[in-house]
Design a protein around this motif. Sequence first.
Motif, PDB file in Angstrom:
ATOM      1  N   GLN A   1      13.923 -16.090  47.236  1.00 55.74           N
ATOM      2  CA  GLN A   1      14.633 -15.324  46.209  1.00 55.74           C
ATOM      3  C   GLN A   1      13.764 -15.151  44.963  1.00 55.74           C
ATOM      4  O   GLN A   1      13.769 -14.086  44.335  1.00 55.74           O
TER       5      GLN A   1
ATOM      6  N   GLY B 223      16.162  -7.692  48.128  1.00 53.71           N
ATOM      7  CA  GLY B 223      16.651  -7.104  46.887  1.00 53.71           C
ATOM      8  C   GLY B 223      16.233  -5.659  46.773  1.00 53.71           C
ATOM      9  O   GLY B 223      15.522  -5.126  47.643  1.00 53.71           O
TER      10      GLY B 223
ATOM     11  N   ASP C  27      14.865 -20.985  50.761  1.00 54.92           N
ATOM     12  CA  ASP C  27      15.658 -19.851  50.298  1.00 54.92           C
ATOM     13  C   ASP C  27      15.385 -19.568  48.817  1.00 54.92           C
ATOM     14  O   ASP C  27      15.291 -18.407  48.399  1.00 54.92           O
ATOM     15  N   GLU C  28      15.249 -20.628  48.033  1.00 54.78           N
ATOM     16  CA  GLU C  28      15.019 -20.464  46.597  1.00 54.78           C
ATOM     17  C   GLU C  28      13.681 -19.774  46.339  1.00 54.78           C
ATOM     18  O   GLU C  28      13.587 -18.844  45.512  1.00 54.78           O
TER      19      GLU C  28
ATOM     20  N   ALA D 131      14.846 -13.433  51.831  1.00 51.80           N
ATOM     21  CA  ALA D 131      15.683 -12.860  50.775  1.00 51.80           C
ATOM     22  C   ALA D 131      15.412 -11.358  50.719  1.00 51.80           C
ATOM     23  O   ALA D 131      14.415 -10.875  51.254  1.00 51.80           O
TER      24      ALA D 131
ATOM     25  N   SER E 227      12.639 -11.624  43.103  1.00 52.01           N
ATOM     26  CA  SER E 227      12.803 -11.394  41.663  1.00 52.01           C
ATOM     27  C   SER E 227      11.465 -11.071  41.004  1.00 52.01           C
ATOM     28  O   SER E 227      11.370 -10.177  40.156  1.00 52.01           O
TER      29      SER E 227
END
Length: 831
Positions: free
Chosen positions: A816, A751, A812-813, A749, A820
């Motif tokens: 992510q 961000g 994937d979770e 992931a 975060s």
Amino acid sequence: MKAVVMAGGAGSRLRPLTINRPKPMVPMVNKPVIAHILDLLKRHGITEVVITLQYMAEVIQDYFGDGQSLGMQIRYSVEETPLGTAGSVKQAQDMLGETFIVISGDAVTDIDLSAAIAYHQEKQALATLVLYHVPNPLEYGVVIINEEGRVQQFLEKPSWGEVISDTVNTGIYILEPEVLDYFEPEMSFDFSKDLFPILLERQDPMYGYIASGYWCDVGNLAEYMRASADILEGKVEVEELGEHLRSGIWCGEGVEIAPDAQVYGPVYLGTGVKIQSGAIVHGPTVIRDYSVIDRYAHIERSIIWRNCYIGESVELRGAIVGRHCSIKRKAVAFEGAVIGDSTVVGEGAIIHPSVKIWPGKEIEAGATVHASIIWGSQGRHVLFGRFGVTGLVNVDLTPEFAARLGAAFGATLPKGAIVTINRDAHRSSRMLKRGIISGLPSAGVHVIDLRSVPIPVARYFTRTSPASGGVHVRLSPYDERVVDIKFFDENGQDLTKEAERGIERVFFREDFRRVYLDEIGTIDYASRVIADYSEAFLAALDVEAIRASNCYLVVDFANAPTAQVLPPLLTRLHCQVVALNEAVDETKISIPSSEFQKSLAQLGKICRVLDALMGVRLDVGGERIFVTDSEGKLIPGPLLTAALAGLAFKAHPGGTIAVPISMPDVFEEIAQQHGGNVIRTKVNHRALMEAASKPEVIMAADGNGAFIWPEFQPVVDGMMTVAKLLEFMAVQQTTLSQALEEVPPYHVAQGTVNCPWEKKGTVMRLLNKQYQDRLGSQLDGVKIQLGNGAWVLILPDSDYPLFHIYSQAASDEQAQNLVSRYERIVEGLQE
């Protein structure tokens, strides 16, 4: 104790203020900056001083003499040629017989020297470095110390990705005299680059003392303005500025302020200053000796040196005015403007922001000055970003700017060198390219114009010709108002950071090389640019295998110059191509993100309906590709990279690939399956290109559609990527879908989190400290190993005030969630 005050600096970044004086003699409120340093030494009982000199040495010697008037004993050591920081002190070694302190004569500080000296004695150190926390450590030497205060590591002027602390070297040292015996006299030797690494290697007692108080390295005009304001606002302890007239206002003798004049502190008014009727002065402002502010003038946040006349209704806002200047009635100078000594600004003239005027000039009445006189400057601190030199067309990047940029690049190359230049199809690029072309010959550099070609073609021609470098001008694919100017070295690769800084130094110092008439460079057009590239392109492929496979694909050429190069090559490879956007169109070079995504969806739809092998869209520069499979699904960049890595390893068992540190660990897994290796690089194309130049590397990729095939050329090339993909599938008798299926599963992931520029260094330091037991490779940014294959990479952006966060986890979770979580952590560290 004795002190060595280093005062040999020329202060190039403070020009035009330092043209008529050495940097330590630049006035700082009420006296030269070096005088504040001497005051500091005296406050701490240090009165025996050796001043090392080089540039305009006599100015300092004449001003201070033997130091008797200051109650000090001053001796001088003058360098004939620059010897470096340690070399200059070595020259004065016979004047030093005991522990001594070294301090810069061009900084502003109130650091507690007595406490630093006591710390040095307590630790029984051979050398103690006085350190300081700064918000932006990029321009300083970063120093890492352990819990005992012992120096562990040096990092000189790091990039953001290399920043591991915001603790920097102030250039203040307490030293034992024997450290000067570590090197020979009359040689150029530096403390931080040469001497201290020797002490570190020998494990001699070298400590870092983290100081509080105030410290500012007056390295550029913005820092000069800031330090001056900080003194006025009481943020730094200095000797009394003068008579304290009222709150926030200090003045020398004989100051006259008209009854209806308005003066709002903090303000310093030197001896004999006159503020006439109706004038308004807002602080922080310095007006030095014998200057006159005439009626209704408006001075705000400015510095005016001695013997200046500021005329009626003149406006100065955030400006610096040198000595003996005359600013006539109703003239205006805006933020960041610098007016050199003995300059006359005519009535009603307007000096625009960041304009620098060299000493002795005369500005005509009513003139509007947009560019610096004589040579000019853009008023930036940094030219280069991720995409080269970037800016708004005809705002940041003007033809005049482009000519100066070309002259600056040319000045870094030998006279008689050759530079290639090319552009995309847009008129903005054409305009700026011609500006650059006009600057290069002025430095004695010959120009070969490649006209409009894709970037990989320009890189190939530059590498295979006698050229010393190249330039590509393009409209940004992300913003039609912006142009990127990309520079290449002689190998067609992006310039090193050092080479970029060399161009920046010439540009900002305005130290252009102007050759004589018969040395002016020539301008010629190149021949066979595309033909030579095409022949080498085919020679690097298994042409017969590709021809035998009769590949059927859809290609979107993005209305870019790649449409003039790749279609004939695919034809010669007997490929059946459904071509989209094949006509070169300058209005389609830069398109909104929504339109770009729409074009990718259209590509996938056409590919699926026509049952094509795959669909490919090239970016407008011809460097990056976006691929859909036979079902029309867009393939994510990392997955495409992993599939191609597997194909490359099958073609070259035991080979090596290079990918950035931000990419998942699946590449090591693929390499292990094929007996290969993986090189991890920093997250930029220059690092990938350097890795691709190694003989064992068979492929390098950034994970976002940019690939390098070193067998052809060690630079990013989207057209060759299309051909290599066809070759792998033909030779290995496989499909792209099959190659994708063979990629082991991975979960990543990504961000971003905003962070003010001034907080970045602090965040990096705290991250390194907080996670020191779990740090992985510190190649770029901060990589935190979390166990069971999970990790997080926190990477500061070099162009914007933000951090990128990459993660890998078991799902994937989870990946992510990690992004975060660390976004919140980075936000918390900014508080």
